[in-house]
Design an enzyme around this catalytic site. Structure first.
Site, short mmCIF file in Angstrom:
data_model
loop_
_atom_site.label_atom_id
_atom_site.label_comp_id
_atom_site.label_asym_id
_atom_site.label_seq_id
_atom_site.Cartn_x
_atom_site.Cartn_y
_atom_site.Cartn_z
N TYR A 1 3.12 10.05 -1.00
CA TYR A 1 3.91 9.53 0.27
C TYR A 1 5.41 10.14 -0.68
O TYR A 1 6.20 9.63 -0.17
CB TYR A 1 4.18 8.18 0.33
CG TYR A 1 2.99 7.22 1.51
CD1 TYR A 1 1.87 8.51 1.86
CD2 TYR A 1 2.45 6.30 1.10
CE1 TYR A 1 0.51 8.15 2.22
CE2 TYR A 1 1.41 5.27 1.90
CZ TYR A 1 -0.18 5.99 2.13
OH TYR A 1 -0.78 6.52 2.94
N ASP B 1 0.77 -1.12 0.03
CA ASP B 1 0.00 -0.08 0.03
C ASP B 1 0.90 1.54 0.44
O ASP B 1 1.34 1.67 0.72
CB ASP B 1 -1.42 0.47 1.62
CG ASP B 1 -1.58 1.51 1.41
OD1 ASP B 1 -2.60 1.03 0.74
OD2 ASP B 1 -1.90 2.61 1.79
N LYS C 1 -2.97 6.06 -4.05
CA LYS C 1 -3.97 6.78 -4.01
C LYS C 1 -3.39 8.54 -4.84
O LYS C 1 -3.18 8.26 -4.70
CB LYS C 1 -4.14 6.89 -2.27
CG LYS C 1 -3.94 6.07 -0.71
CD LYS C 1 -4.14 6.09 0.22
CE LYS C 1 -3.78 4.55 0.66
NZ LYS C 1 -2.29 4.80 0.66
N HIS D 1 -7.52 9.51 -1.84
CA HIS D 1 -6.59 9.17 -0.21
C HIS D 1 -7.93 10.04 1.08
O HIS D 1 -7.59 9.48 2.12
CB HIS D 1 -5.25 9.60 -0.07
CG HIS D 1 -4.72 9.56 0.75
ND1 HIS D 1 -2.99 10.06 0.09
CD2 HIS D 1 -4.44 9.31 1.99
CE1 HIS D 1 -2.72 9.10 0.75
NE2 HIS D 1 -3.36 8.54 2.52
#
Length: 276
Positions: A53, A48, A78, A111
Site C-alpha cells: 500500500y 490494517d 502484510k 498477502h
C-alpha cells in the site's frame, strides 16, 4: 463512541482482535495519517495496512501522534508477493516494522498465495519464526483458497490465525468460510462493501430505510452478525464515523437470509489463483 463498544474475536492462539477495524488500502501515504487519526478519534483501535500500500509510514505517524497505549492498538500489515520466501519475508518484515515505527505487529499476513511463485510455504516458515520470537502476536494469510490452505497445513507447525479474503454480500465465500470454521481460522473481510458495488441492491436499500441507516451500515452489520472481522476503508471523517456506528441495531434472521440471496460470485479484485 467508546472503543469498548467493538466486540473482540478471539483468534486460535488466544489473541483478541477487534471485530471492526479500519483499512487503508489505496490511501496515499500523505493522506493516511489524517485518515487513521480520524479513525482512532472515532474509536477504531485496529488498523490494517500492507507493505504494497505504500502507507505504513503514514499509519506509523498517526499511531505515534495518537498518544494511545500500544497495548490498546491492533496493527496488521502484510508481506508482498515479490518479497516471498523465507529470508526475503524476514527482511520485508523488518522493513515494515521500521516504517511503522513499532517493535512488533499484532498480525502479520502473507498477502497473496502467488501460487506460480510457489514460495508461500517458505514464507509461512518465516512467519512461524516471527511468531515464535514474539515479534508478531499472530500470523495469518490473505486471499488463500482451500487448496492453498490445505497445502500450507501439510507441514506447518502453526495454523494461520486469520485468512483475510474478499468478502461481501456479492461474494460470500461459503466454502472458504466453512473451511475456516473447521480449522479455527478467523475470517476477515476486505472490500467488505464491494467498493460500493452492492450498496445499490434494493434489499439493502429497503433495510437501510427500515432501520434509518445507510446501506454501508447495513452491510457492515451483516458482516458482524456473520462473525466476520471487517475492515471498511474511507478517508472521509463523516463516513469513518458512520461505518463505526453499527452497534445500535440487529438484523433479523429473515433479513440475514435476504442478504444471503445476493451472493453471485462478484469479485472486485483478482482471483487468488491468478495473481502472482
Amino acid at each position: 463512541m467508546a472503543p469498548t463498544s467493538v466486540p473482540a474475536v478471539t483468534l486460535g492462539n488466544g489473541v483478541e482482535i477487534p471485530q471492526l477495524g479500519f483499512g487503508v488500502f489505496q490511501v496515499p501515504d500523505d493522506e493516511t495519517t489524517a485518515a487513521v487519526t480520524a479513525a482512532l478519534e472515532t474509536g477504531y483501535r485496529s488498523i490494517d495496512t500492507a507493505a504494497i500500500y505504500g502507507n505504513e509510514k503514514g499509519v506509523g505517524r498517526a499511531l505515534a501522534a495518537s498518544g494511545l497505549p500500544r497495548k490498546d492498538l491492533f496493527v496488521t500489515t502484510k508481506v508482498w508477493n515479490a518479497d516471498q520466501g523465507y529470508d526475503a519475508t524476514l527482511r520485508a518484515f523488518d522493513a515494515s516494522l521500521a516504517a511503522l515505527g513499532l517493535d512488533h505487529v499484532d498480525l502479520y499476513l502473507i498477502h497473496w498465495p502467488a501460487p506460480a511463485r510457489d514460495l508461500y510455504r517458505d514464507s509461512w516458515r518465516a512467519l512461524e519464526r516471527l511468531a515464535g520470537e514474539g515479534r508478531v502476536r499472530a500470523a495469518g494469510v490473505s486471499n488463500f483458497q482451500p487448496g492453498h490452505l490445505r497445502r500450507l497445513l501439510e507441514d506447518a507447525t502453526l495454523t494461520p490465525a486469520v485468512n483475510q479474503i474478499e468478502l461481501h454480500p456479492g461474494l460470500q465465500q461459503a466454502e472458504l468460510r466453512a473451511f475456516h470454521a473447521e480449522h479455527a481460522i478467523a475470517t476477515e473481510a476486505w472490500s467488505p462493501l464491494a467498493q460500493g458495488a452492492v450498496l445499490g441492491e434494493p434489499v439493502i436499500g429497503d433495510l437501510a430505510a427500515r432501520y434509518g441507516r445507510s446501506p454501508a451500515q447495513i452491510v457492515i452489520r451483516w458482516h458482524l452478525q456473520l462473525g466476520n472481522i471487517v475492515i471498511p476503508k474511507s478517508v472521509t471523517p463523516a463516513r469513518i464515523r458512520e461505518n463505526f456506528d453499527v452497534f445500535g441495531f440487529t438484523l433479523t434472521d429473515e433479513e440475514m437470509r435476504a442478504l444471503a440471496a445476493l451472493d453471485r460470485g462478484l469479485r472486485t479484485g483478482p482471483h487468488p489463483d491468478e495473481l502472482n
